[in-house]
Design a protein around this motif. Structure first.
Motif, PDB file in Angstrom:
ATOM      1  N   THR A 192     -47.506   3.695 -30.740  1.00 48.33           N
ATOM      2  CA  THR A 192     -46.891   3.501 -32.054  1.00 48.33           C
ATOM      3  C   THR A 192     -46.016   4.692 -32.425  1.00 48.33           C
ATOM      4  OG1 THR A 192     -48.677   2.051 -32.768  1.00 48.33           O
ATOM      5  CG2 THR A 192     -47.381   3.093 -34.496  1.00 48.33           C
ATOM      6  N   THR A 193     -46.406   5.887 -32.013  1.00 45.27           N
ATOM      7  CA  THR A 193     -45.562   7.073 -32.248  1.00 45.27           C
ATOM      8  C   THR A 193     -44.214   6.897 -31.555  1.00 45.27           C
ATOM      9  OG1 THR A 193     -47.536   8.457 -32.357  1.00 45.27           O
ATOM     10  CG2 THR A 193     -45.446   9.581 -32.027  1.00 45.27           C
ATOM     11  N   LYS A 225     -42.087   4.479 -33.559  1.00 47.95           N
ATOM     12  CA  LYS A 225     -41.540   5.062 -34.797  1.00 47.95           C
ATOM     13  C   LYS A 225     -40.311   5.925 -34.518  1.00 47.95           C
ATOM     14  CE  LYS A 225     -45.739   4.864 -37.586  1.00 47.95           C
ATOM     15  NZ  LYS A 225     -46.896   5.611 -38.130  1.00 47.95           N
ATOM     16  N   HIS A 226     -40.202   6.475 -33.315  1.00 48.54           N
ATOM     17  CA  HIS A 226     -38.996   7.223 -32.955  1.00 48.54           C
ATOM     18  C   HIS A 226     -37.816   6.278 -32.710  1.00 48.54           C
ATOM     19  CE1 HIS A 226     -41.723  10.658 -32.310  1.00 48.54           C
ATOM     20  NE2 HIS A 226     -40.644  11.399 -32.431  1.00 48.54           N
ATOM     21  N   LEU A 256     -38.347   6.195 -38.137  1.00 51.64           N
ATOM     22  CA  LEU A 256     -39.406   6.613 -39.056  1.00 51.64           C
ATOM     23  C   LEU A 256     -39.898   8.012 -38.722  1.00 51.64           C
ATOM     24  CD1 LEU A 256     -41.601   3.416 -39.599  1.00 51.64           C
ATOM     25  CD2 LEU A 256     -39.991   4.467 -41.184  1.00 51.64           C
ATOM     26  N   LEU A 257     -39.828   8.369 -37.456  1.00 53.05           N
ATOM     27  CA  LEU A 257     -40.048   9.752 -37.019  1.00 53.05           C
ATOM     28  C   LEU A 257     -38.749  10.176 -36.343  1.00 53.05           C
ATOM     29  CD1 LEU A 257     -43.640   9.613 -35.454  1.00 53.05           C
ATOM     30  CD2 LEU A 257     -42.993  10.743 -37.574  1.00 53.05           C
ATOM     31  N   VAL A 296     -32.898   5.244 -41.570  1.00 54.81           N
ATOM     32  CA  VAL A 296     -33.833   4.172 -41.228  1.00 54.81           C
ATOM     33  C   VAL A 296     -33.157   2.814 -41.412  1.00 54.81           C
ATOM     34  CG1 VAL A 296     -36.028   3.080 -41.845  1.00 54.81           C
ATOM     35  CG2 VAL A 296     -35.875   5.557 -41.743  1.00 54.81           C
ATOM     36  N   SER A 314     -32.550   0.051 -38.506  1.00 53.99           N
ATOM     37  CA  SER A 314     -33.135  -1.283 -38.621  1.00 53.99           C
ATOM     38  C   SER A 314     -32.143  -2.382 -38.253  1.00 53.99           C
ATOM     39  CB  SER A 314     -33.663  -1.523 -40.040  1.00 53.99           C
ATOM     40  OG  SER A 314     -32.602  -1.721 -40.946  1.00 53.99           O
ATOM     41  N   TYR A 367     -38.243  -4.296 -36.611  1.00 53.80           N
ATOM     42  CA  TYR A 367     -39.618  -3.846 -36.350  1.00 53.80           C
ATOM     43  C   TYR A 367     -40.605  -4.725 -37.097  1.00 53.80           C
ATOM     44  CZ  TYR A 367     -43.519  -0.485 -35.912  1.00 53.80           C
ATOM     45  OH  TYR A 367     -44.717   0.126 -35.621  1.00 53.80           O
ATOM     46  N   PHE A 386     -44.397  -4.775 -38.130  1.00 53.10           N
ATOM     47  CA  PHE A 386     -45.613  -3.961 -38.216  1.00 53.10           C
ATOM     48  C   PHE A 386     -46.828  -4.757 -37.740  1.00 53.10           C
ATOM     49  CE2 PHE A 386     -42.768  -1.897 -41.126  1.00 53.10           C
ATOM     50  CZ  PHE A 386     -43.151  -0.567 -41.153  1.00 53.10           C
ATOM     51  N   ASP A 395     -45.398  -4.663 -33.052  1.00 51.59           N
ATOM     52  CA  ASP A 395     -46.615  -3.857 -32.868  1.00 51.59           C
ATOM     53  C   ASP A 395     -47.834  -4.775 -32.936  1.00 51.59           C
ATOM     54  OD1 ASP A 395     -48.471  -1.842 -32.682  1.00 51.59           O
ATOM     55  OD2 ASP A 395     -47.717  -0.685 -34.375  1.00 51.59           O
TER      56      ASP A 395
END
Length: 231
Positions: free
Chosen positions: A52-53, A56-57, A61-62, A81, A85, A90, A92, A170
């Motif tokens: 998930t990390t 997020k890249h 988000l990261l 962001v 998108s 994405y 969730f 995800d």
């Protein structure tokens, strides 16, 4: 085999990406990975593997370091962001994180309204997405009256309608029964066959081998295996 550098022209290109959380936990350790257009890629691994990390890249988000993550030729580190998108839709793990409008129609229309579409075109595109996701009969309902499977499809519809080149999902099967999970995966495969690219993050090996064309195994923040499936 694990790739050492992403090929030129990849739709998604991740190059030597590392990331540690503020508490010092190292979540990603020198990840290099690429994904071409039209792929159906599954990223698998236990909790804490970094899946998930990594996601997020990809969606900003990261924010990644400059040059580490490129999507459709754009360096994600330079995108908002909202801009990211447009490239990566994405979904969730919990659809309720991204549902916040008062009706099913308004939920799907939200992103299109932000793009200032003409009313007739907006209506046409929203209803086409709702029909495709078998939600058109619920257009006036409040999203929280829907079942979990319907809310998952609603979250997909509101992403699908924006026509991003990539869908990133995800744990697509969480909270769904076997038939609902199969329906969702079939929709993702349809999106891919229409020219899209699909990434799923999952621990459900049955889904991986039924639908994915390629599997990346992560452990301890690193890519341990990167193989085609036999599908």
């Amino acid at each position: 085999s694990v790739a050492t550098s992403p090929p030129a022209g990849a739709l998604i290109s991740i190059s030597h990406l590392s990331f540690s959380y503020p508490n010092g936990a190292r979540a990603l350790d020198d990840i290099t990975l690429s994904c071409g257009s039209g792929e159906f890629l599954a990223v698998i691994g236990e909790n804490g593997a970094g899946k998930t990390t990594l996601a997020k890249h990809l969606i900003g988000l990261l924010p990644p370091p400059p040059g580490a993550v490129t999507v459709a030729g754009r360096d994600v580190s330079g995108l908002t962001v909202a801009q990211a998108s447009r490239l990566v839709g994405y979904l969730f793990q919990d659809p309720d994180y991204q549902i916040f409008n008062g009706s099913v129609f308004d939920e799907v229309a939200f992103g299109l309204r932000a793009r200032k579409l003409a009313k007739a075109e907006l209506e046409e595109r929203v209803m086409a997405a709702l029909r495709r996701l078998k939600l058109d009969h619920l257009r006036g309902e409040h999203p929280y009256t829907l079942s979990r499977g319907q809310r998952q499809r609603l979250a997909l519809a509101s992403t699908w309608v924006l026509e991003p080149p990539i869908l990133l999902v995800d744990e697509p099967s969480t909270g769904l029964d076997h038939r609902e999970a199969g329906d969702l995966m079939s929709l993702l495969e349809e999106f891919r066959q229409a020219g899209g690219t699909v990434l799923i993050i999952t621990h459900d090996l049955e889904l991986v081998f039924e639908y994915a064309l390629r599997v990346v195994v992560m452990r301890g923040g690193r890519v341990r295996l990167d193989l085609p499936t036999s599908r």
